[in-house]
Design a protein around this motif. Structure first.
Motif, mmCIF file in Angstrom:
data_model
loop_
_atom_site.group_PDB
_atom_site.id
_atom_site.type_symbol
_atom_site.label_atom_id
_atom_site.label_comp_id
_atom_site.label_asym_id
_atom_site.label_seq_id
_atom_site.Cartn_x
_atom_site.Cartn_y
_atom_site.Cartn_z
ATOM 1 N N UNK A 230 15.593 -12.478 -42.022
ATOM 2 C CA UNK A 230 14.172 -12.834 -42.034
ATOM 3 C C UNK A 230 13.588 -12.535 -43.413
ATOM 4 N N UNK A 231 12.278 -12.737 -43.544
ATOM 5 C CA UNK A 231 11.575 -12.526 -44.799
ATOM 6 C C UNK A 231 10.851 -11.191 -44.752
ATOM 7 N N UNK A 232 10.872 -10.446 -45.848
ATOM 8 C CA UNK A 232 10.126 -9.199 -45.935
ATOM 9 C C UNK A 232 9.385 -9.113 -47.256
ATOM 10 N N UNK A 233 8.162 -8.621 -47.204
ATOM 11 C CA UNK A 233 7.324 -8.524 -48.410
ATOM 12 C C UNK A 233 6.824 -7.098 -48.584
ATOM 13 N N UNK A 234 7.177 -6.506 -49.731
ATOM 14 C CA UNK A 234 6.652 -5.194 -50.107
ATOM 15 C C UNK A 234 5.648 -5.405 -51.232
ATOM 16 N N UNK A 235 4.364 -5.177 -50.962
ATOM 17 C CA UNK A 235 3.354 -5.445 -51.988
ATOM 18 C C UNK A 235 3.398 -4.440 -53.134
ATOM 19 N N UNK A 236 2.631 -4.743 -54.158
ATOM 20 C CA UNK A 236 2.399 -3.777 -55.222
ATOM 21 C C UNK A 236 1.898 -2.467 -54.613
ATOM 22 N N UNK A 237 2.345 -1.355 -55.142
ATOM 23 C CA UNK A 237 1.901 -0.051 -54.659
ATOM 24 C C UNK A 237 0.372 0.034 -54.686
ATOM 25 N N UNK A 238 -0.182 0.521 -53.579
ATOM 26 C CA UNK A 238 -1.633 0.702 -53.430
ATOM 27 C C UNK A 238 -2.392 -0.616 -53.500
ATOM 28 N N UNK A 239 -1.766 -1.697 -53.077
ATOM 29 C CA UNK A 239 -2.457 -2.981 -52.986
ATOM 30 C C UNK A 239 -3.643 -2.821 -52.032
ATOM 31 N N UNK A 240 -4.848 -3.222 -52.431
ATOM 32 C CA UNK A 240 -6.022 -2.979 -51.591
ATOM 33 C C UNK A 240 -5.980 -3.646 -50.223
ATOM 34 N N UNK A 241 -5.208 -4.716 -50.086
ATOM 35 C CA UNK A 241 -5.123 -5.401 -48.793
ATOM 36 C C UNK A 241 -4.153 -4.735 -47.826
#
Length: 390
Positions: free
Chosen positions: A143-154
């Protein structure tokens, strides 16, 4: 809305209420369902972090509350590798199994999250990623997994039981990039535009001997696909960062679980307990040195991403190993499983760069695309354009 009936042979679900928490009827995520990794605090729902040990109460998850207001409905909580300190899915409740390969691991620590998505039981899943805990199960479960930028406001981690505040991220897993993008757009209020890759510069990080032949070929095939779209691909070096990652994570995890560790019988599984004790034993000078190394690695990554738009790397060293398997056979020989996995994924959680794990042409072997800090939407736009390309 009632919780649909289905078996849980993989032991993915930690808690399934009689009725889900129904999201707002008119929100941009209305009609979507999601599962919640059992680290997120939710009023009225238990939190055990897949351990028999006692754990702190993190309070209510800001992110879950926002997703409900945006229209998504929470169907239940999923199991994880015990307290998120591991990459296989082993825990105090018999562990979680791969969705379609009996006897093999799904990856962790967001193991149940990946399984519920892979089996189509929810539209997306909330996971956390401290060293690869979204990307590894995404890769091994296809499957697909997304790790955002650290401390992403969203993607708030407020109200999430931490493992390592320095490295923890919250993010989604889904069966396709389009669903991830829909959630991202709802949370940010922005628009993610597909970027076909023409003219971009890609740094290929494929360290010699770190993966097996299947993974190497899958990653190179993905690189050729990027080149066919007009991207330029160039091999790049980057060091192993575990000498910084491990002291930071273990020392912080030991502080998180200090109260349980003070009990005569804390209740953790032996490996988890040994890891937390190792963290307790670290001196401040050792931890400070690890943070100094982290700063140096961050400078190296930043420099690399001034020369390249994205990095491409394998997300896992091999296809899913057997449950209980401690070593894997890769190019350089037999290597401890934990080290073989983490040295591929930990750099980008340690250093906070946005990263997407995508399936490849080889079943249950994924690749990672790593973007510049804060350029999450551009990274997701590239992933959206590449959907199904590998």
């Amino acid at each position: 809305m009632t919780v649909p009936e289905f078996s849980d042979l993989q032991r993915a679900w930690a808690y399934r209420p009689a009725s889900p928490l129904t999201g707002a009827a008119t929100g941009p995520l209305s009609g979507l369902t999601f599962s919640v990794k059992d680290l997120f605090g939710m009023p009225g729902w238990p939190l055990a972090a897949s351990t028999r040990a006692r754990v702190p109460d993190p309070g209510e998850s800001v992110l879950v509350r926002r997703l409900l207001k945006l229209g998504a409905s929470a169907m239940g909580k999923t199991h994880l590798h015990e307290v998120a300190l591991g990459i296989t899915g082993n825990n105090g409740f018999s562990g979680t199994e791969h969705p379609t390969l009996p006897g093999r691991v799904p990856g962790g620590s967001s193991s149940g999250a990946a399984v519920t998505v892979a089996l189509g039981q929810v539209d997306f899943a909330l996971g956390t990623d401290t060293g690869g805990s979204i990307r590894v199960p995404a890769a091994w479960c296809g499957v697909v997994g997304y790790k955002p930028t650290k401390d992403h406001p969203a993607w708030s981690t407020e109200g999430v039981l931490p493992l390592s505040p320095t490295c923890d991220h919250a993010g989604p897993l889904a069966r396709d990039v389009a669903t991830v993008v829909r959630v991202q757009e709802a949370l940010t209020g922005g628009k993610v535009d597909a970027e076909n890759g023409a003219g971009i510069k890609v740094g290929l990080w494929l360290p010699e001997g770190w993966v097996d032949a299947e993974v190497r070929e899958a990653t190179r095939t993905f690189a050729r696909g990027l080149e066919s779209r007009g991207a330029t691909v160039e091999a790049v070096p980057f060091p192993e960062v575990l000498d910084a990652y491990s002291p930071i994570v273990l020392s912080e995890a030991a502080r998180v679980h200090a109260e349980a560790l003070a009990d005569e019988d804390p209740g953790f599984l032996p490996f988890t307990l040994a890891s937390l004790r190792q963290g307790q034993a670290l001196g401040q000078a050792e931890v400070d040195a690890a943070f100094a190394r982290r700063a140096a690695y961050r400078a190296q990554l930043d420099e690399l991403l001034t020369r390249f738009d994205v990095l491409l790397a394998p997300a896992v060293p091999t296809p899913p190993p057997l449950i209980g398997q401690d070593e894997v056979e890769i190019g350089e020989g037999n290597v401890p499983l934990r080290r073989a996995v983490l040295r591929l994924t930990a750099p980008f959680s340690l250093l906070g760069a946005p990263t997407v794990a995508l399936p490849s042409t080889t079943p249950f072997v994924g690749v990672q695309l790593v973007g510049r800090h804060g350029e999450d939407d551009r990274l997701l736009g590239l992933a959206l354009a590449l959907e199904g390309e590998a």
